[in-house]
Design a protein around this motif. Structure first.
Motif, PDB file in Angstrom:
ATOM      1  N   SER A 158       2.019 -32.304 -17.212  1.00  0.00           N
ATOM      2  CA  SER A 158       0.713 -32.801 -17.670  1.00  0.00           C
ATOM      3  C   SER A 158       0.346 -32.231 -19.027  1.00  0.00           C
ATOM      4  O   SER A 158      -0.264 -32.914 -19.852  1.00  0.00           O
ATOM      5  CB  SER A 158      -0.358 -32.451 -16.646  1.00  0.00           C
ATOM      6  OG  SER A 158      -0.103 -33.075 -15.399  1.00  0.00           O
ATOM      7  N   VAL A 159       0.730 -30.989 -19.287  1.00  0.00           N
ATOM      8  CA  VAL A 159       0.465 -30.403 -20.609  1.00  0.00           C
ATOM      9  C   VAL A 159       1.314 -31.100 -21.661  1.00  0.00           C
ATOM     10  O   VAL A 159       0.855 -31.362 -22.791  1.00  0.00           O
ATOM     11  CB  VAL A 159       0.747 -28.887 -20.581  1.00  0.00           C
ATOM     12  CG1 VAL A 159       0.684 -28.296 -21.996  1.00  0.00           C
ATOM     13  CG2 VAL A 159      -0.236 -28.174 -19.661  1.00  0.00           C
ATOM     14  N   VAL A 161       2.290 -34.179 -21.777  1.00  0.00           N
ATOM     15  CA  VAL A 161       1.802 -35.519 -22.127  1.00  0.00           C
ATOM     16  C   VAL A 161       0.349 -35.496 -22.597  1.00  0.00           C
ATOM     17  O   VAL A 161      -0.220 -36.546 -22.899  1.00  0.00           O
ATOM     18  CB  VAL A 161       1.952 -36.475 -20.932  1.00  0.00           C
ATOM     19  CG1 VAL A 161       3.409 -36.640 -20.561  1.00  0.00           C
ATOM     20  CG2 VAL A 161       1.124 -36.010 -19.732  1.00  0.00           C
ATOM     21  N   GLY A 162      -0.254 -34.304 -22.627  1.00  0.00           N
ATOM     22  CA  GLY A 162      -1.597 -34.179 -23.163  1.00  0.00           C
ATOM     23  C   GLY A 162      -2.725 -34.362 -22.168  1.00  0.00           C
ATOM     24  O   GLY A 162      -3.886 -34.431 -22.568  1.00  0.00           O
ATOM     25  N   HIS A 163      -2.409 -34.385 -20.866  1.00  0.00           N
ATOM     26  CA  HIS A 163      -3.468 -34.545 -19.865  1.00  0.00           C
ATOM     27  C   HIS A 163      -4.170 -33.229 -19.547  1.00  0.00           C
ATOM     28  O   HIS A 163      -5.273 -33.233 -19.000  1.00  0.00           O
ATOM     29  CB  HIS A 163      -2.887 -35.148 -18.580  1.00  0.00           C
ATOM     30  CG  HIS A 163      -2.483 -36.572 -18.729  1.00  0.00           C
ATOM     31  ND1 HIS A 163      -1.736 -37.255 -17.776  1.00  0.00           N
ATOM     32  CD2 HIS A 163      -2.703 -37.470 -19.738  1.00  0.00           C
ATOM     33  CE1 HIS A 163      -1.531 -38.495 -18.187  1.00  0.00           C
ATOM     34  NE2 HIS A 163      -2.091 -38.651 -19.372  1.00  0.00           N
ATOM     35  N   LEU A 164      -3.520 -32.111 -19.836  1.00  0.00           N
ATOM     36  CA  LEU A 164      -4.111 -30.793 -19.597  1.00  0.00           C
ATOM     37  C   LEU A 164      -3.985 -29.963 -20.868  1.00  0.00           C
ATOM     38  O   LEU A 164      -3.039 -30.147 -21.659  1.00  0.00           O
ATOM     39  CB  LEU A 164      -3.400 -30.078 -18.434  1.00  0.00           C
ATOM     40  CG  LEU A 164      -3.635 -30.619 -17.017  1.00  0.00           C
ATOM     41  CD1 LEU A 164      -2.778 -29.858 -16.010  1.00  0.00           C
ATOM     42  CD2 LEU A 164      -5.102 -30.536 -16.634  1.00  0.00           C
ATOM     43  N   SER A 168      -3.496 -24.204 -19.561  1.00  0.00           N
ATOM     44  CA  SER A 168      -3.027 -24.376 -18.177  1.00  0.00           C
ATOM     45  C   SER A 168      -1.634 -23.791 -17.971  1.00  0.00           C
ATOM     46  O   SER A 168      -1.237 -23.517 -16.834  1.00  0.00           O
ATOM     47  CB  SER A 168      -3.009 -25.866 -17.812  1.00  0.00           C
ATOM     48  OG  SER A 168      -4.294 -26.422 -17.906  1.00  0.00           O
TER      49      SER A 168
END
Length: 266
Positions: A158-159, A161-164, A168
């Motif tokens: 997720s980090v 792809v920029g979701h977090l 994190s």
């Protein structure tokens, strides 16, 4: 007169000889039922680990007591540094996975007041008495490792792809709860059906409630994942239990007969 008496005596003696010559009829065998089942006296002390009976659980519990006392009384900055170094966050898993996976299991999140302390002692003691120390350690490590990877790998993706956010990658993550949850799931497979489903439903409901509260969703998902991993080990732990019962020098569970005559184990 004497001759008559003598003749009578001879006839009586002859009859006695004939009666003695007849073989005695064998008595029919007496069918004895199974011995009455003995009631087992409750032994509450078997819920606690011992150095000889459950060496793995006992030694592990001693280590956890030591680290918990360190968390309680050591310098807060030193404790914080030690916990950060033991965290199974994405960064540490990428750098030195084996070290942090071992180190993170040496701490109890929440210390000795955590409810997982009682679960650890009771569940691992019961599991080790049934399948042995090495196999109990294997179940614990399996749940601890797989549940940790199942929660941290999605964080890393997720980090990417920029979701977090990047922060994190350094999420503080340590403790024994994943291993305990897997052990609870494994132990349930060795219990009687009513107790098995009672344990699973009760513990599962508590985990779902934590997930709904959304206080720490990653950890909550990890607990549910670890419980499922423990349930998945049922065929294995049941096979281990059977082999342990057949070990020489260990009392074997006697089979009992059901109403239809099928053999079951008590």
């Amino acid at each position: 007169m004497e001759q008559g008496v003598t003749a009578g005596v001879e006839r009586t003696s002859g009859a006695g000889v004939l009666l003695d010559a007849v073989p005695a009829q064998p008595r029919p065998p007496v069918l004895e039922g199974p011995p009455p089942a003995r009631r087992r006296r409750p032994r509450p002390w078997r819920l606690l680990p011992t150095p000889t009976g459950t060496p793995f659980t006992f030694a592990y519990a001693c280590v956890l007591v030591g680290t918990s006392l360190f968390m309680e009384f050591a310098d807060p900055d030193t404790v914080s540094t030690a916990l950060r170094a033991s965290s199974t966050d994405v960064t540490h898993l990428a750098q030195n996975p084996a070290l942090v996976l071992v180190a993170s299991a040496l701490w109890i999140a929440g210390g000795l007041t955590s409810p997982f302390v009682i679960a650890f002692v009771v569940v691992l003691t019961a599991l080790e008495r049934r399948i042995g120390g090495l196999r109990t350690a294997g179940v614990f490590v399996l749940g601890h490792v797989l549940a940790t990877l199942a929660t941290e790998v999605p964080v890393g993706l997720s980090v990417m792809v920029g979701h977090l956010p990047d922060s994190s990658l350094h999420r503080l993550d340590y403790g024994i709860s994943f291993g305990v949850a897997a052990s609870i799931g494994a132990l349930a497979g060795l219990l009687t059906p009513w107790l098995r489903w009672g344990v699973l439903l009760g513990f599962g409901a508590m985990l779902v409630q934590d997930l709904i509260a959304f206080a720490d969703p990653m950890t909550s998902w990890g607990h549910l994942t670890a419980l499922a991993i423990g349930v998945a080990t049922w065929p294995l732990v049941r096979r281990w239990r059977t082999r342990a019962d057949r070990t020489p020098g260990r009392p074997v569970t006697e089979p009992t007969r059901t109403a239809r005559g099928s053999a079951t184990t008590a």
